[in-house]
Design a protein around this motif. Structure first.
Motif, short mmCIF file in Angstrom:
data_model
loop_
_atom_site.label_atom_id
_atom_site.label_comp_id
_atom_site.label_asym_id
_atom_site.label_seq_id
_atom_site.Cartn_x
_atom_site.Cartn_y
_atom_site.Cartn_z
N GLU A 143 34.42 43.86 46.63
CA GLU A 143 34.61 42.29 46.17
C GLU A 143 35.24 42.81 44.81
O GLU A 143 35.83 41.63 44.18
N ARG A 144 35.01 43.89 44.15
CA ARG A 144 35.43 44.18 42.94
C ARG A 144 35.81 45.66 42.68
O ARG A 144 35.09 46.40 43.19
N HIS A 182 46.73 43.50 42.95
CA HIS A 182 47.00 42.28 42.53
C HIS A 182 47.95 41.50 43.75
O HIS A 182 47.55 40.09 43.74
N ALA A 227 42.93 40.44 44.55
CA ALA A 227 41.51 40.90 44.50
C ALA A 227 41.15 40.92 43.07
O ALA A 227 42.04 41.08 42.07
N GLU A 228 39.99 41.20 42.80
CA GLU A 228 39.54 41.22 41.41
C GLU A 228 39.41 42.88 41.17
O GLU A 228 38.71 43.52 41.57
N THR A 286 39.88 45.97 37.49
CA THR A 286 40.27 46.36 36.09
C THR A 286 40.80 47.78 36.31
O THR A 286 40.17 48.55 37.17
N ARG A 331 45.18 43.11 33.05
CA ARG A 331 44.07 43.64 33.60
C ARG A 331 43.86 45.46 33.51
O ARG A 331 43.10 45.83 34.13
N THR A 351 31.07 46.41 44.23
CA THR A 351 31.78 46.86 43.22
C THR A 351 32.11 48.37 43.74
O THR A 351 31.18 49.22 43.87
#
Ligand code: FES
Length: 324
Positions: free
Chosen positions: A114-115, A136, A140-141, A143, A168, A195
């Motif tokens: 999910e992240r 991207h 999706a989420e 960093t 990001r 995560t």
């Protein structure tokens, strides 16, 4: 899941070379047409001719997986390497050709994340750039934390400035930078379900990030890692290796490896990195305990006890029986 598929060798041409900051060269390799597809996290093997003989070296793809006409790589001229990267820096000018195998992917994105939080240390940012592009594109989420010693020695800055998801990407430099040095107390998110962490860089960087993640409570299945090189101790007590199919039996001495001992007896196991990171030498084990020395097999695969990296790992007992 790791991709161990066989791939065809290719001869590719250096279409572009950019000598970037920090002794890193960016290469764009092209062939006669579309190249075999890859997913983010994949690498290719490059054949390097050195004075000591040919070597195969693995380099992550940093380009867009949706771009089918070329492979983009970043190669650090590493003074600590065994000569492969220095030879490539010397040889691979625009227009030169190079033997390439792959792509293979031992470092894929988790489809159910999910992240995603990506940690790239130095040249370890290369697979992260492909991952960021893929995440991207999927909406999706994510960093990407890109940590280096200084801005002056940070490659890919010109490229990053053009990326649509540059906001990001968090740049961390030990000597400052907008976000300051990477601070895991601040930058490592709590281990919420869903995560996933991705880590690639020098061994000290990997140990630091992985150790902090484990301490924070991340399970190993959500800490994805890719090693570029490893300091591996291949020595230990001698043992016997029997090849079940060929009937060959050899003794592996204290300073010897399974792959070398078997090669002398005419049983060839293909090796590339010879330091337990690429997985080329993985061999099925029929019987016997294994002293794993590699960074390639996962914890689950180690627990299964039926595969060994023959370039570096050893028997934990007196004898191993291999499916060779
Ligand atoms: S040759 Fe790379 S892991 Fe053994």
């Amino acid at each position: 899941m790791k991709d161990m598929s066989d791939t065809k060798p290719m001869i590719l041409t250096v279409a572009e070379r950019i000598d970037d900051r920090g002794d890193i060269m960016q290469l764009t390799l092209t062939g006669d047409g579309p190249l075999p597809a890859f997913a983010a996290g994949a690498h290719v093997d490059l054949l390097v001719e050195t004075p000591e003989g040919p070597l195969w070296r693995q380099y992550s793809l940093c380009g867009d997986p949706a771009e089918t006409g070329c492979y983009r790589l970043g190669i650090l001229k590493d003074p600590a390497s065994r000569g492969g990267s220095a030879a490539l820096h010397q040889l691979l000018r625009a227009g030169e050709t190079v033997h390439v195998e792959g792509p293979r992917n031992h470092f894929p994105l988790a489809p159910d994340a999910e992240r995603s939080v990506l940690f790239g240390g130095g040249i370890g940012v290369t697979p992260m750039l492909a991952m960021a592009r893929e995440l991207h594109a999927a909406g999706a989420e994510f960093t990407l934390h890109y940590a280096t010693r200084s801005a002056a020695r940070t490659a890919f800055l010109d490229l990053i400035a053009t990326l649509p998801f540059r906001d990001r990407i968090v740049l961390h430099h030990d000597d400052g930078g907008a976000a300051g040095p990477l601070d895991l107390a601040r930058d490592l998110p709590p281990p919420a379900p869903g995560t996933h962490l991705y880590v690639c860089g020098p061994q000290g960087f990997m140990d630091w990030v992985i150790g902090a993640a484990e301490t924070a409570g991340y399970p190993g299945t959500r800490i994805h890692r890719e090693y570029f090189s490893a300091e591996v101790d291949t020595g230990g007590a001698g043992f016997e290796v029997e090849c079940a199919q060929s009937g060959v039996t050899v003794t592996v001495g204290p300073e010897d490896t399974i792959a070398k001992a078997l090669a002398r007896a005419g049983v060839k196991i293909e090796v590339k990195c010879e330091e337990g990171i690429c997985g080329t030498c993985v061999t099925d084990v029929i019987e016997g305990g294994i002293d794993h020395r590699d960074q390639f097999l996962t914890e689950e695969e180690r627990e299964d006890g039926d595969q060994i990296c023959a370039c570096c790992s050893r028997a934990s007992g007196a004898k191993l029986v291999l499916d060779l």
